[in-house]
Enzyme design. Structure first.
Site, short mmCIF file in Angstrom:
data_model
loop_
_atom_site.label_atom_id
_atom_site.label_comp_id
_atom_site.label_asym_id
_atom_site.label_seq_id
_atom_site.Cartn_x
_atom_site.Cartn_y
_atom_site.Cartn_z
N ASP A 91 0.86 -1.18 0.00
CA ASP A 91 0.00 0.00 0.00
C ASP A 91 0.90 1.23 0.00
OD1 ASP A 91 -2.10 1.72 0.08
OD2 ASP A 91 -2.84 1.12 2.06
N VAL A 92 1.32 1.62 -1.19
CA VAL A 92 2.31 2.69 -1.35
C VAL A 92 1.74 3.92 -2.05
CG1 VAL A 92 4.23 1.05 -1.32
CG2 VAL A 92 3.18 1.65 -3.50
N LYS A 93 0.58 3.76 -2.70
CA LYS A 93 -0.16 4.86 -3.33
C LYS A 93 0.73 5.79 -4.17
CE LYS A 93 -3.95 4.95 0.03
NZ LYS A 93 -3.47 3.95 1.00
N ARG A 94 1.53 5.20 -5.04
CA ARG A 94 2.39 5.98 -5.90
C ARG A 94 1.60 6.56 -7.07
NH1 ARG A 94 5.29 6.02 -1.62
NH2 ARG A 94 7.18 4.77 -1.57
#
Length: 286
Positions: free
Chosen positions: A96-99
């Site tokens: 869950d890094v939401k790049r």
């Protein structure tokens, strides 16, 4: 078998549970906090115990990188060790890094999270910069069996500020869903779902039902269960139509020992019990 085929099948076999390892020190039992270890080592030990206790119940693990980045290099080591430990058990791991950035930078994000020390199976992506923020992942989806979940209709209260604005007759989140369907059309697996999925929260089940109908080839990562108000009955109504989702819970599961008043080595059993209760809460309605 593409990654979303695998996740789809595991969600049917085990139940649609995604355990969120959004781990911070405040969630750790006292016996771990008292260890003469670094903060990252304590969190790693906690996560491994949780994974061992829930591996037969979890279709996936979601690891929120911010919880680890905040601890610097020690935390990033904990992140790396956690995702490797779960993946070595042949369980899908979602970073869950939401790049979300232009393609030249996206190339580096893709390399950083689909290879090397931080390698995961699926990562979350913010596509509000358009397809430039998505296209760097295509080659990894095609050639390395990876996947992405794109933010579509999130569960946070202020999501309505932008996502529920209308452009002519459509909400912005509906337009994003159409884009996700289009971008994912080349990556559909045998289950009928694309390896480009969407993040849609459980907090607005009426919207979710409409999204599901509009996006028939999209597999969903669903936050909002438990602590944010989503109920098992809500997601079951979605899953009755098609098994198109895994449901994430983080705080609601990894604080199970605290709710039971357990601060010793037996903490993970209470987290297992919380995970089992979530599974039963959903499946009872199917």
């Amino acid at each position: 078998m593409m990654i979303m085929d695998r996740l789809y099948k595991d969600a049917i076999k085990k139940g649609p549970i995604c355990v969120g390892l959004d781990t911070t020190l405040k969630f750790l039992p006292q016996y771990l906090l008292l260890k003469d270890w670094s903060d990252g080592e304590k969190i790693t030990a906690f996560n491994k115990k949780v994974i061992d206790a829930t591996e037969d119940l979890a279709a996936a693990y979601k690891v929120q990188i911010a919880c680890y980045e905040s601890l610097g290099l020690d935390g990033l080591k904990a992140y790396s060790e956690t995702v490797k430990y779960a993946r070595n058990k042949n369980i899908v791991v979602i970073g869950d890094v939401k790049r979300g950035d232009i393609s030249s930078t996206g190339d580096q994000y893709a390399k950083g999270h689909f290879t090397g020390d931080f390698e995961v199976d699926i990562m979350t992506v913010n596509a509000y910069m358009g397809e430039d923020a998505v296209s760097p992942y295509y080659s990894y989806i095609k050639d390395n069996n990876k996947g992405i979940f794109i933010l579509q209709r999130t569960s946070n209260p202020s999501a309505v500020d932008l996502q529920n604005l209308k452009v002519q007759d459509d909400f912005i989140y509906e337009i994003m869903g159409d884009k996700i369907e289009k971008w994912g059309s080349a990556f559909r697996g045998e289950c009928g779902f694309s390896s480009i999925g969407a993040v849609v929260g459980l907090t607005r089940p009426d919207e979710f039902a409409a999204i599901q109908k509009r996006c028939p080839h999209t597999f969903f990562l669903v936050p909002g269960y438990g602590a944010q108000g989503g109920k098992g009955e809500d997601i079951a109504n979605i899953l009755k139509r098609t098994r198109c989702a895994v449901v994430n819970s983080s705080r609601g599961l990894i604080t199970g020992h605290q709710k039971a008043g357990c601060e010793d080595e037996g903490f993970a059993e209470h987290i297992r019990n919380a995970t089992l209760a979530m599974k039963e809460d959903i499946l009872q309605w199917l």
